[in-house]
Design a protein around this motif. Sequence first.
Motif, PDB file in Angstrom:
ATOM      1  N   UNK A  88      75.051 108.724  57.916  1.00 38.73           N
ATOM      2  CA  UNK A  88      74.309 107.899  56.717  1.00 38.73           C
ATOM      3  C   UNK A  88      73.097 108.110  56.826  1.00 38.73           C
ATOM      4  N   UNK A  89      72.634 108.205  55.397  1.00 39.76           N
ATOM      5  CA  UNK A  89      71.009 108.595  55.582  1.00 39.76           C
ATOM      6  C   UNK A  89      70.085 107.479  56.009  1.00 39.76           C
ATOM      7  N   UNK A  90      69.071 107.599  56.905  1.00 35.80           N
ATOM      8  CA  UNK A  90      68.481 106.547  57.681  1.00 35.80           C
ATOM      9  C   UNK A  90      67.815 105.744  56.610  1.00 35.80           C
ATOM     10  N   UNK A  91      66.990 106.179  55.701  1.00 40.30           N
ATOM     11  CA  UNK A  91      66.099 105.615  54.894  1.00 40.30           C
ATOM     12  C   UNK A  91      67.128 105.014  53.682  1.00 40.30           C
ATOM     13  N   UNK A  92      67.954 105.506  53.288  1.00 38.20           N
ATOM     14  CA  UNK A  92      68.870 104.834  52.299  1.00 38.20           C
ATOM     15  C   UNK A  92      70.021 103.883  52.574  1.00 38.20           C
ATOM     16  N   UNK A  93      70.339 103.883  53.952  1.00 40.79           N
ATOM     17  CA  UNK A  93      71.471 103.180  54.437  1.00 40.79           C
ATOM     18  C   UNK A  93      71.056 102.250  55.885  1.00 40.79           C
ATOM     19  N   UNK A  94      70.553 103.257  56.918  1.00 47.60           N
ATOM     20  CA  UNK A  94      70.375 102.384  57.981  1.00 47.60           C
ATOM     21  C   UNK A  94      69.217 101.346  57.855  1.00 47.60           C
ATOM     22  N   UNK A  95      68.179 101.595  57.196  1.00 48.05           N
ATOM     23  CA  UNK A  95      66.684 100.580  56.995  1.00 48.05           C
ATOM     24  C   UNK A  95      67.627  99.553  56.089  1.00 48.05           C
ATOM     25  N   UNK A  96      68.166  99.685  55.134  1.00 44.91           N
ATOM     26  CA  UNK A  96      68.515  98.580  54.202  1.00 44.91           C
ATOM     27  C   UNK A  96      69.592  97.754  54.752  1.00 44.91           C
ATOM     28  N   UNK A  97      70.367  98.258  55.825  1.00 44.45           N
ATOM     29  CA  UNK A  97      71.310  97.516  56.517  1.00 44.45           C
ATOM     30  C   UNK A  97      70.766  96.314  57.097  1.00 44.45           C
ATOM     31  N   UNK A  98      69.655  96.822  57.810  1.00 46.54           N
ATOM     32  CA  UNK A  98      68.993  95.663  59.034  1.00 46.54           C
ATOM     33  C   UNK A  98      68.531  94.198  57.954  1.00 46.54           C
ATOM     34  N   UNK A  99      68.604  94.164  56.687  1.00 45.72           N
ATOM     35  CA  UNK A  99      68.249  93.391  55.969  1.00 45.72           C
ATOM     36  C   UNK A  99      69.310  92.234  55.439  1.00 45.72           C
ATOM     37  N   UNK A 100      70.617  92.829  55.767  1.00 43.93           N
ATOM     38  CA  UNK A 100      71.888  92.273  55.191  1.00 43.93           C
ATOM     39  C   UNK A 100      72.570  91.181  56.136  1.00 43.93           C
ATOM     40  N   UNK A 101      73.153  90.370  55.479  1.00 41.61           N
ATOM     41  CA  UNK A 101      74.056  89.087  56.094  1.00 41.61           C
ATOM     42  C   UNK A 101      75.175  89.756  56.526  1.00 41.61           C
ATOM     43  N   UNK A 102      76.057  89.147  57.232  1.00 44.09           N
ATOM     44  CA  UNK A 102      77.420  89.274  57.890  1.00 44.09           C
ATOM     45  C   UNK A 102      78.337  89.578  56.778  1.00 44.09           C
ATOM     46  N   UNK A 103      78.568  88.909  55.678  1.00 43.53           N
ATOM     47  CA  UNK A 103      79.427  89.093  54.687  1.00 43.53           C
ATOM     48  C   UNK A 103      79.051  90.332  53.873  1.00 43.53           C
ATOM     49  N   UNK A 104      77.705  90.568  53.585  1.00 46.21           N
ATOM     50  CA  UNK A 104      77.221  91.845  53.030  1.00 46.21           C
ATOM     51  C   UNK A 104      77.616  93.124  53.895  1.00 46.21           C
ATOM     52  N   UNK A 105      76.973  92.950  55.396  1.00 50.29           N
ATOM     53  CA  UNK A 105      77.461  94.058  56.298  1.00 50.29           C
ATOM     54  C   UNK A 105      79.012  94.552  56.057  1.00 50.29           C
ATOM     55  N   UNK A 106      79.656  93.299  56.169  1.00 50.48           N
ATOM     56  CA  UNK A 106      81.150  93.697  56.145  1.00 50.48           C
ATOM     57  C   UNK A 106      81.912  94.601  54.927  1.00 50.48           C
ATOM     58  N   UNK A 107      81.184  94.090  53.689  1.00 49.04           N
ATOM     59  CA  UNK A 107      81.456  94.717  52.608  1.00 49.04           C
ATOM     60  C   UNK A 107      81.382  96.323  52.711  1.00 49.04           C
ATOM     61  N   UNK A 108      80.118  96.639  53.322  1.00 48.11           N
ATOM     62  CA  UNK A 108      79.593  97.877  53.626  1.00 48.11           C
ATOM     63  C   UNK A 108      80.643  98.698  54.600  1.00 48.11           C
ATOM     64  N   UNK A 109      81.083  97.944  55.755  1.00 48.05           N
ATOM     65  CA  UNK A 109      81.881  98.666  56.869  1.00 48.05           C
ATOM     66  C   UNK A 109      83.313  98.796  56.127  1.00 48.05           C
ATOM     67  N   UNK A 110      83.790  97.781  55.462  1.00 49.47           N
ATOM     68  CA  UNK A 110      85.108  97.878  54.739  1.00 49.47           C
ATOM     69  C   UNK A 110      85.088  99.131  53.614  1.00 49.47           C
ATOM     70  N   UNK A 111      83.951  99.263  53.180  1.00 51.08           N
ATOM     71  CA  UNK A 111      83.982 100.359  52.181  1.00 51.08           C
ATOM     72  C   UNK A 111      84.175 101.490  53.020  1.00 51.08           C
ATOM     73  N   UNK A 112      83.337 102.164  54.038  1.00 50.40           N
ATOM     74  CA  UNK A 112      83.354 103.176  54.727  1.00 50.40           C
ATOM     75  C   UNK A 112      84.874 103.384  55.431  1.00 50.40           C
ATOM     76  N   UNK A 113      85.348 102.252  55.911  1.00 41.78           N
ATOM     77  CA  UNK A 113      86.679 102.281  56.350  1.00 41.78           C
ATOM     78  C   UNK A 113      87.698 102.526  55.348  1.00 41.78           C
ATOM     79  N   UNK A 114      87.586 102.262  54.121  1.00 39.73           N
ATOM     80  CA  UNK A 114      88.391 102.755  53.224  1.00 39.73           C
ATOM     81  C   UNK A 114      88.431 104.099  52.503  1.00 39.73           C
ATOM     82  N   UNK A 115      87.301 104.811  52.884  1.00 38.94           N
ATOM     83  CA  UNK A 115      87.133 105.880  52.716  1.00 38.94           C
ATOM     84  C   UNK A 115      88.088 106.868  53.752  1.00 38.94           C
TER      85      UNK A 115
END
Length: 287
Positions: A88-115
């Motif tokens: 994952x791109x440090x600036x385009x993914x890792x940085x933005x992730x630290x600003x998200x709430x738990x439900x928003x983070x779960x949306x991301x991890x479910x998307x990656x799992x779906x891949x």
Amino acid sequence: MNDTTIPRVDPALLAGNRRPMAGYQAAHFQWQVSGGVGTITLHRPERKNPLTFSAYAELRDLFNALRLADDVHAVVVTGAGGNFCSGGDVHEIIGPLIRLTAPELLAFTRMTGDLVKHMRGCPQPIVAAIDGVCAGAGAIIAMASDMRLGTAKSKVAFLFNKVGLAGCDMGACAMLPRIVGQGRASELLYTGRTLGGDEGERWGFFNRLCAPEDVLAQAQALAADLVAGPTFANGITKTMLQQEWAMTIEQAIEAEAQAQALCMLTQDFHRAYHAFVAKQKPVFQGD
């Protein structure tokens, strides 16, 4: 009395369950199809081909769409510029992730799992051609492939531990032990250390090593060999390899009995028999 004007297969059935993918225009990576082999090239070489939110989503959707593709029978995944994927791109993914709430983070991890789910769920065998850096989500994509060709310069790292996360990412704790064994998977996931090409081949992560300049061509040649085989039966094999991990031996034997009986109904099975009798090489057509 048979009406020869009625098609054997209703066109509506085919239209709803087939989707040609050779002409697909990818937006966040390169996609090319030749001879039934689709090649995905992660193409941000100046940064070792990291993934973005959009790239994750498009890869997920492509592998999902491949379930219905009738013109792609094997897939090769590779990276541009001498590296596979740095995750994952440090600036385009890792940085933005630290600003998200738990439900928003779960949306991301479910998307990656779906891949990963769609990589395992599509019927096409997937061959990863891995040179250079193969880290984080890049290591997961390699892991989720059916076969992996590497080089002496390959550097595989499940480095989630290095960024303060658990090794249980995108199915790693379930799938990696099946490839390299529980103890070795534990070492890689607890430490995040790099697995080199020679060691990766010894451990069984890589099917074989190639020269860096040859790894993509050899992966595509392997995929072409699969395309020349009985592609419907190959899809059944992939399904069974995935499903039988959750079965008892007795259940697996019965499932394989039913799957093989289905394959015996195919024209490819008939072609193989008649070619053998005629002392010829069978020409499979995937039906």
